[in-house]
Design a protein around this motif. Structure first.
Motif, PDB file in Angstrom:
ATOM      1  N   HIS A 246      38.139  39.857  37.478  1.00 35.77           N
ATOM      2  CA  HIS A 246      38.477  38.755  37.488  1.00 35.77           C
ATOM      3  C   HIS A 246      37.257  38.207  36.480  1.00 35.77           C
ATOM      4  O   HIS A 246      37.370  36.919  36.286  1.00 35.77           O
ATOM      5  CB  HIS A 246      37.487  38.978  39.219  1.00 35.77           C
ATOM      6  N   ARG A 249      39.268  37.391  33.745  1.00 36.38           N
ATOM      7  CA  ARG A 249      39.610  36.173  33.792  1.00 36.38           C
ATOM      8  C   ARG A 249      38.748  34.687  34.386  1.00 36.38           C
ATOM      9  O   ARG A 249      39.819  33.438  33.300  1.00 36.38           O
ATOM     10  CB  ARG A 249      40.274  36.851  34.948  1.00 36.38           C
ATOM     11  N   ARG A 250      37.534  35.055  34.731  1.00 37.84           N
ATOM     12  CA  ARG A 250      36.965  33.768  34.686  1.00 37.84           C
ATOM     13  C   ARG A 250      37.221  32.674  33.651  1.00 37.84           C
ATOM     14  O   ARG A 250      36.304  31.961  33.256  1.00 37.84           O
ATOM     15  CB  ARG A 250      36.064  34.195  35.955  1.00 37.84           C
TER      16      ARG A 250
END
Length: 355
Positions: A246, A249-250
């Motif tokens: 994550h 992905r951020r």
């Protein structure tokens, strides 16, 4: 629904350096059941877990823009930051020179019109950026204002980081070289906003192990490369695979919004601590008997080869220890010679017990 799609990877993978040997190990090559890793950097500490990581790269493609005649060239930059290992020392709130320079550019953008001719910041993916500089084309009448604003910014950041980065400083002066073209204004604006918005540092602390960084991100480098491209290198680490995914992905989401092309490479798994390890018990007892003190047992936020070994050989019993190293991945890296003897004595004793 949670998006579990794979991170977009760049190609070819063979350009990456680091962990390549561990990554290339095939099942059956190792027959042993115990692995002692000697890549740790703190004598007296036994490591039983580490973070995994991924590198995230953003690339902005720009259109060269002609620089009108009569412009002056100003070189502004920050240098002397402490830097350090982006795993071991990310929690120490040290200055990131890339962030500092773009902090100045954000302020300057409100005051004068300028063209960004050149940018060069940071180097290794696993190191906190110590230096970053840029060359700007400005009107001669704006020179005094630009330097005055830089000096104010420099004074502010030196005060903010006077404990963690006592040698931090900056300069803004006439550039030694001139340029015929610059990065187009649209790309410059997106770049300034993106670098100021992208996170750097600790994203989350562990809820299981007190004081352990769980997830982090490092704004490592900003480089101009062939093809009218600006490459921004970042790296994300986490002891939890889903959190690492994550975090990557951020960073991807932010740079995608700014118009950059984003890829991920060099992904490697973490090493989950095993407190019931027979090898750990042997090492703890050996250290206590040899030095009459208990070793510190902990996990590390840096990446070790152990995660890659465990992926291929899930039954391995592993531990990591080593002599003390200061300033890893920075020019002032040093080995504390007095710790080498203790390290050697411990290793020899553990090996004798395993035999």
């Amino acid at each position: 629904m949670c998006n579990t799609a794979q991170l977009k990877r760049s190609s070819p993978q063979k350009k990456r350096t680091g962990l390549t040997g561990a990554r290339s190990l095939q099942p059956g090559f190792i027959t042993g059941k115990i692995l002692i890793n000697l890549d740790s950097e703190d004598e007296g500490e036994l490591f039983i877990g580490c973070a995994g990581g991924v590198d995230t790269t953003a690339k902005f493609t720009y259109t060269p823009e002609t620089i009108p005649a009569g412009k002056e060239f100003l070189k502004a930059g920050f240098f002397g930051a402490t830097g350090g290992h982006s795993g071991d020392e990310i929690h120490k709130n040290r200055a990131n020179a890339n962030q500092l320079l773009f902090r100045y550019l954000l302020l300057l953008n409100d005051e004068i019109n300028f063209q960004l001719c050149h940018i060069d910041g940071g180097n290794k993916r696993n190191a906190i950026a110590r230096e970053c500089s840029a060359v700007l084309a400005i009107e001669p009448s704006d020179r005094e204002k630009a330097i005055k604003l830089f000096n104010k910014c420099n004074e502010e950041v030196r005060e903010e980081y006077k404990i963690s980065d006592p040698s931090l400083n900056g300069s803004a002066e006439t550039a030694e070289e001139s340029f015929n073209s610059a990065i187009d204004n649209n790309t410059t604006q997106k770049l300034i906003l993106a670098i100021n918005a992208v996170p750097h540092g600790v994203l989350a602390m562990s809820q299981e192990i007190e004081g352990l960084v769980e997830t982090s991100t490092n704004l490592a480098s900003i480089k101009m490369i062939e093809g009218n491209t600006i490459r921004i290198g970042t790296s994300q680490r986490s002891a939890i695979n889903s959190a690492r995914f994550h975090a990557g992905r951020r960073i991807e989401a932010l740079f995608t919004l700014a118009g950059a092309k984003v890829t991920h490479e060099g992904e490697y798994p973490g090493w989950k601590p095993r407190t019931d390890s027979p090898l750990l018990k042997i090492c703890e007892e050996s250290y206590l008997n040899l030095f009459d003190t208990k070793p510190v047992v902990r996990a590390i936020h840096a990446g070790l080869e152990c995660g890659m070994f465990l992926k291929t050989y899930p039954s391995l019993d592993m531990i990591s220890f080593g002599p003390t190293i200061k300033g890893a991945h920075a020019p002032g890296e040093k080995l504390e010679i007095s710790t080498v003897e203790k390290f050697n004595i411990l290793l020899t004793d553990v090996l004798s017990k395993l035999k």
